[in-house]
Design an enzyme around this catalytic site. Structure first.
Site, PDB file in Angstrom:
ATOM      1  N   PRO A   1       4.270  -9.546   1.304  1.00  0.00           N
ATOM      2  CA  PRO A   1       4.269 -10.826   0.604  1.00  0.00           C
ATOM      3  C   PRO A   1       5.282 -11.800   1.199  1.00  0.00           C
ATOM      4  O   PRO A   1       6.241 -11.410   1.838  1.00  0.00           O
ATOM      5  CB  PRO A   1       4.643 -10.461  -0.827  1.00  0.00           C
ATOM      6  CG  PRO A   1       5.230  -9.113  -0.786  1.00  0.00           C
ATOM      7  CD  PRO A   1       4.881  -8.496   0.516  1.00  0.00           C
ATOM      8  N   GLU A   2       5.005 -13.077   0.975  1.00  0.00           N
ATOM      9  CA  GLU A   2       5.837 -14.151   1.516  1.00  0.00           C
ATOM     10  C   GLU A   2       6.663 -14.752   0.360  1.00  0.00           C
ATOM     11  O   GLU A   2       6.728 -14.188  -0.716  1.00  0.00           O
ATOM     12  CB  GLU A   2       4.931 -15.188   2.189  1.00  0.00           C
ATOM     13  CG  GLU A   2       4.007 -14.531   3.230  1.00  0.00           C
ATOM     14  CD  GLU A   2       3.021 -15.476   3.904  1.00  0.00           C
ATOM     15  OE1 GLU A   2       3.301 -16.686   3.959  1.00  0.00           O
ATOM     16  OE2 GLU A   2       1.982 -15.004   4.369  1.00  0.00           O
TER      17      GLU A   2
ATOM     18  N   ARG B   1       1.199   2.629   1.505  1.00  0.00           N
ATOM     19  CA  ARG B   1       1.279   3.133   2.885  1.00  0.00           C
ATOM     20  C   ARG B   1       2.708   3.163   3.418  1.00  0.00           C
ATOM     21  O   ARG B   1       2.919   3.501   4.577  1.00  0.00           O
ATOM     22  CB  ARG B   1       0.391   2.294   3.795  1.00  0.00           C
ATOM     23  CG  ARG B   1      -1.096   2.546   3.521  1.00  0.00           C
ATOM     24  CD  ARG B   1      -1.992   1.637   4.335  1.00  0.00           C
ATOM     25  NE  ARG B   1      -1.749   1.743   5.761  1.00  0.00           N
ATOM     26  CZ  ARG B   1      -2.102   0.823   6.657  1.00  0.00           C
ATOM     27  NH1 ARG B   1      -2.705  -0.287   6.242  1.00  0.00           N
ATOM     28  NH2 ARG B   1      -1.867   0.984   7.930  1.00  0.00           N
TER      29      ARG B   1
END
Ligand SMILES: [Zn+2]
Length: 275
Positions: A2-3, A114
């Site tokens: 995410p940014e 992951r």
């Protein structure tokens, strides 16, 4: 991913349930997400410590502890930071990497399907040294078109790569770089130092605008991003170019093109509107 808007959403969501709480127990299921800290030192530092503040810097969620340490999380593609008021479901517990039980109830969980994200523990000096190397924050009042012009001056790399470089500008990644360059009608492959002053002004306005709108929509969920309460974001419904290759341009109706020519990252643009 995410940014900035996603990490800011996470930090705002978890703050009321986390700040002021003491960490009663800390459990780490996998050590491969750790950076700059051993498993033993992390768990020893967290246990009995109190979270005194939660902040965002660039794409990092930063939790200041009473000991002066910073617990820094960067969730990347498949991670999330959530405070649960209830026990985790078996599915949630399966991907929980770091689980802290809190005083007055609640569980602070770093979950990563992951394990592409990272968890760091830094002391005050280590944090100051790191943050000094990052670029300006685009949603702070001091971020002006002149600030952006300075960040872009003197580099021949593609403007898209330049605005995603965290040392030049903090918090912008692939989604919002694509969107801002479309809104500013600038070809993402243009060398950064060749932008005219009016183009830098347009890009500055577009970056600030898209980040504000995405933050108001709790961020963009295209895969695993969840807010600090476990909900998906909503800005994916408002994307104009990112993830829309082959679809019509919202301005001119021509087909959007996707390339991997810039830094091997996916770039989607309208070759007619963006010059
Ligand atoms: Zn177009």
């Amino acid at each position: 991913m995410p940014e900035l808007p996603e990490v800011e959403t996470i930090v705002r969501d978890v703050t009321p349930k986390l700040v002021g709480r003491r960490i009663r127990t800390a459990r780490l299921a996998k050590s491969d997400v750790l950076r700059r800290v051993s498993r033993r030192r992390l768990l020893e530092t967290l246990t009995g410590n109190t979270v005194v503040a939660a902040r965002r810097r660039a794409k990092h969620a930063v939790f200041l502890l009473a000991s002066g340490h910073r617990l820094v999380g960067q969730p990347r593609m498949t991670g999330s930071l959530i405070v649960y008021d209830r026990p985790l479901t078996p599915d949630e517990a399966r991907y929980a990497v770091l689980t802290c039980t809190l005083s007055r109830g609640g569980r602070f969980v770093y979950r990563d399907i992951r394990r592409l994200g990272t968890v760091w523990l830094l002391d005050e000096r280590g944090w100051e040294r790191y943050t000094a190397r990052l670029g300006p924050e685009p949603l702070e009042p001091g971020f002006t078109a002149d600030t952006l012009a300075t960040a872009l001056a003197g580099t021949r790399v593609a403007v898209k790569k330049a605005i995603m470089d965290q040392r030049r500008l903090a918090g912008v990644g692939n989604i919002y770089a694509n969107e801002a360059l479309f809104d500013a009608r600038i070809d993402p492959s243009r060398p950064a130092h060749r932008l005219a002053p009016d183009e830098v002004r347009a890009l500055h306005g577009a970056i600030v605008d898209v980040l504000r709108r995405a933050l108001a929509a709790s961020g963009t969920t295209v895969r695993d991003y969840r807010t600090g309460t476990g909900e998906p974001g909503n800005f994916q419904l408002e994307l104009k170019v990112y993830d829309r290759g082959g679809e019509p341009c919202v301005h001119c109706g021509r087909r959007l093109v996707t390339t991997h020519a810039i830094d091997l990252r996916q770039t989607t643009l309208c070759a007619f509107c963006q010059r």
